[in-house]
Structures are given as C-alpha cells and as structure tokens.
Design a protein around this motif. Sequence first.
Motif, PDB file in Angstrom:
ATOM      1  N   ASP A   1      25.428  35.387   7.193  1.00 42.65           N
ATOM      2  CA  ASP A   1      25.152  34.023   6.788  1.00 42.65           C
ATOM      3  C   ASP A   1      24.526  33.267   7.949  1.00 42.65           C
ATOM      4  O   ASP A   1      24.101  33.859   8.943  1.00 42.65           O
ATOM      5  CB  ASP A   1      26.425  33.322   6.276  1.00 42.65           C
ATOM      6  CG  ASP A   1      27.480  33.161   7.352  1.00 42.65           C
ATOM      7  OD1 ASP A   1      27.192  33.517   8.509  1.00 42.65           O
ATOM      8  OD2 ASP A   1      28.580  32.685   7.042  1.00 42.65           O
TER       9      ASP A   1
ATOM     10  N   THR B   1      23.662  28.200  -0.996  1.00 43.76           N
ATOM     11  CA  THR B   1      24.617  29.092  -1.643  1.00 43.76           C
ATOM     12  C   THR B   1      24.069  29.704  -2.920  1.00 43.76           C
ATOM     13  O   THR B   1      24.230  30.897  -3.173  1.00 43.76           O
ATOM     14  CB  THR B   1      25.917  28.330  -1.963  1.00 43.76           C
ATOM     15  OG1 THR B   1      26.438  27.800  -0.743  1.00 43.76           O
ATOM     16  CG2 THR B   1      26.942  29.265  -2.584  1.00 43.76           C
TER      17      THR B   1
ATOM     18  N   LYS C   1      30.878  39.424  -4.542  1.00 39.59           N
ATOM     19  CA  LYS C   1      30.843  38.643  -3.307  1.00 39.59           C
ATOM     20  C   LYS C   1      31.984  39.081  -2.404  1.00 39.59           C
ATOM     21  O   LYS C   1      33.143  39.117  -2.822  1.00 39.59           O
ATOM     22  CB  LYS C   1      30.995  37.162  -3.644  1.00 39.59           C
ATOM     23  CG  LYS C   1      30.979  36.244  -2.444  1.00 39.59           C
ATOM     24  CD  LYS C   1      31.156  34.807  -2.892  1.00 39.59           C
ATOM     25  CE  LYS C   1      31.198  33.853  -1.719  1.00 39.59           C
ATOM     26  NZ  LYS C   1      31.386  32.447  -2.159  1.00 39.59           N
TER      27      LYS C   1
ATOM     28  N   GLU D   1      35.011  39.036   0.158  1.00 43.99           N
ATOM     29  CA  GLU D   1      35.981  37.998   0.492  1.00 43.99           C
ATOM     30  C   GLU D   1      35.970  37.672   1.977  1.00 43.99           C
ATOM     31  O   GLU D   1      36.367  36.583   2.383  1.00 43.99           O
ATOM     32  CB  GLU D   1      37.389  38.446   0.081  1.00 43.99           C
ATOM     33  CG  GLU D   1      37.570  38.560  -1.430  1.00 43.99           C
ATOM     34  CD  GLU D   1      38.995  38.891  -1.805  1.00 43.99           C
ATOM     35  OE1 GLU D   1      39.848  39.002  -0.896  1.00 43.99           O
ATOM     36  OE2 GLU D   1      39.269  39.025  -3.009  1.00 43.99           O
ATOM     37  N   CYS D   2      35.530  38.617   2.785  1.00 44.12           N
ATOM     38  CA  CYS D   2      35.521  38.403   4.224  1.00 44.12           C
ATOM     39  C   CYS D   2      34.313  39.104   4.842  1.00 44.12           C
ATOM     40  O   CYS D   2      34.047  40.268   4.544  1.00 44.12           O
ATOM     41  CB  CYS D   2      36.814  38.947   4.852  1.00 44.12           C
ATOM     42  SG  CYS D   2      36.914  38.799   6.649  1.00 44.12           S
TER      43      CYS D   2
ATOM     44  N   ARG E   1      35.534  33.554   6.028  1.00 38.90           N
ATOM     45  CA  ARG E   1      36.227  33.647   4.742  1.00 38.90           C
ATOM     46  C   ARG E   1      35.857  32.479   3.838  1.00 38.90           C
ATOM     47  O   ARG E   1      35.621  31.373   4.300  1.00 38.90           O
ATOM     48  CB  ARG E   1      37.739  33.679   4.947  1.00 38.90           C
ATOM     49  CG  ARG E   1      38.243  34.933   5.668  1.00 38.90           C
ATOM     50  CD  ARG E   1      39.751  34.876   5.886  1.00 38.90           C
ATOM     51  NE  ARG E   1      40.254  36.093   6.508  1.00 38.90           N
ATOM     52  CZ  ARG E   1      40.665  37.148   5.824  1.00 38.90           C
ATOM     53  NH1 ARG E   1      40.645  37.125   4.503  1.00 38.90           N
ATOM     54  NH2 ARG E   1      41.116  38.226   6.446  1.00 38.90           N
ATOM     55  N   ASP E   2      35.845  32.759   2.541  1.00 39.54           N
ATOM     56  CA  ASP E   2      35.504  31.744   1.555  1.00 39.54           C
ATOM     57  C   ASP E   2      36.737  31.193   0.852  1.00 39.54           C
ATOM     58  O   ASP E   2      36.665  30.170   0.172  1.00 39.54           O
ATOM     59  CB  ASP E   2      34.533  32.339   0.527  1.00 39.54           C
ATOM     60  CG  ASP E   2      33.906  31.276  -0.354  1.00 39.54           C
ATOM     61  OD1 ASP E   2      33.559  30.203   0.173  1.00 39.54           O
ATOM     62  OD2 ASP E   2      33.763  31.501  -1.571  1.00 39.54           O
ATOM     63  N   LYS E   3      37.866  31.881   1.008  1.00 39.02           N
ATOM     64  CA  LYS E   3      39.090  31.471   0.315  1.00 39.02           C
ATOM     65  C   LYS E   3      40.239  31.313   1.306  1.00 39.02           C
ATOM     66  O   LYS E   3      41.031  32.235   1.519  1.00 39.02           O
ATOM     67  CB  LYS E   3      39.461  32.504  -0.753  1.00 39.02           C
ATOM     68  CG  LYS E   3      38.446  32.624  -1.878  1.00 39.02           C
ATOM     69  CD  LYS E   3      38.888  33.654  -2.909  1.00 39.02           C
ATOM     70  CE  LYS E   3      37.897  33.754  -4.049  1.00 39.02           C
ATOM     71  NZ  LYS E   3      38.314  34.768  -5.060  1.00 39.02           N
TER      72      LYS E   3
ATOM     73  N   GLN F   1      38.723  20.387  -1.102  1.00 38.11           N
ATOM     74  CA  GLN F   1      38.586  21.575  -0.256  1.00 38.11           C
ATOM     75  C   GLN F   1      39.842  21.816   0.581  1.00 38.11           C
ATOM     76  O   GLN F   1      40.162  22.963   0.896  1.00 38.11           O
ATOM     77  CB  GLN F   1      37.371  21.439   0.655  1.00 38.11           C
ATOM     78  CG  GLN F   1      37.152  22.649   1.573  1.00 38.11           C
ATOM     79  CD  GLN F   1      35.949  22.475   2.488  1.00 38.11           C
ATOM     80  OE1 GLN F   1      35.300  21.422   2.511  1.00 38.11           O
ATOM     81  NE2 GLN F   1      35.630  23.510   3.252  1.00 38.11           N
TER      82      GLN F   1
END
Length: 210
Positions: A68, A78, A89, A91-92, A112-114, A137
Amino acid sequence: MDPLTALREMTIQNKLDQIVRVNNEYRFNSTLSFPCTIETAYRSKQGNLYTLETLVYFITNLHIKHHDYIQDGVFIPTDVKMKGMKGPKPECVTVLKKFSSRDRVVTAYEVRDKPSALKAEEWGRVVAVFVLGKEWQFKDWPFKDHVEIFNKILGFYMRFEDDSVESAKIVKQWNVKIISISKNKRHQDRAAALDVWDRLEEFVRSRSRS
C-alpha cells in the motif's frame, strides 16, 4: 547488497517473477544470487531470523506483494485498489522498513484493516493509524477518548487536495497529521510517503525512550 534489500527492491519494482531458483540458491539477476538458506535481517515476532527461502515463499504466496501507500510511496484509492486485487483481501500485510543506511536491522510492520481482531496484549504494539474521519472507526478501542488515542498512537489522515474542507473538519480537531495528495502530480506521492515514515520513525524512537 544484502538479500533482504535485494528482495525488497525486486518486490517494489514488481520483478518477483525474475527471481529464479537454481538448485540451492536464488538468482536475482546475472550477477546477484544468494543461498536459499541464508538468514535475512527480517525477524519473526519470536525474534528469529527468517531465511531467504521463507521470505520468498511468504511474498509470492501470502499476498505480501500487495503493497500500500506506505511501502510503495504511491497512493491508490481504496475502491481502485480493491478492483485490482485478485483473491480475498488479506487481513494483514507486512511492510519491511530500514529507517536509515546506518540501521542493519529491518523492522517489520503489520498493516491491519481490522483492529477489532487485535488481542488486548497486542494494542501496546500499535504505533500508527490512518484515520477515516469517522467517529465509528474508534468504537471498542481500549482508550477513553481521542486525546488518549493520539497521545499513544500516531495518527494520519489521507486526502486529495481538492477534497472538500468538510471532509477534514472532524479530523482537524484531532492530533493527527493530514497528508494531502495531488490527483494530477502523482510524482509527489513519494515525498508525502517519506514524510509519513520520518514522523513514524521519530514517534517510535521517542516512545521507546519514554
């Protein structure tokens, strides 16, 4: 050139397919090759050094090649990023970074996205967050308010220069760095990315001293 730097350069240049395994070594080009079992400067969470063979496997099979903005220095919205991805996608995503030419150890950052998937003991390892400008968020984050969050974690907010001022109205109330990207002058992306890394390095070093 050490094997980790060579592998990182080939990944950034999207030339992983040019790395060829011949018997017990990886050949990066006609003049550069390394034994498969050579240890790199990339450490696991347990502190063990990964071999080149292991890293090549990770990068080519576990989606680490999907860099990214902070890795490549090129901002991709995005929705565009998702359309270009193949498969689920990740996760990490692991980003490798050596802050200066004097540093011999490469630090691994997990993107990370979550954050909801983080365990209680893992929050102490979080050093930065890209904020969305939305209150939701931070729902269920283990902090009492935004002041505590951005005292302990470095905040960044990405926006295009011609986005409405309203989009950053909430963010301006928080202690975060606003990164403005030009849609037409994409060569400036890298300079902005370097600014992110510089601020992150300074933040991590100051936190380690406290």
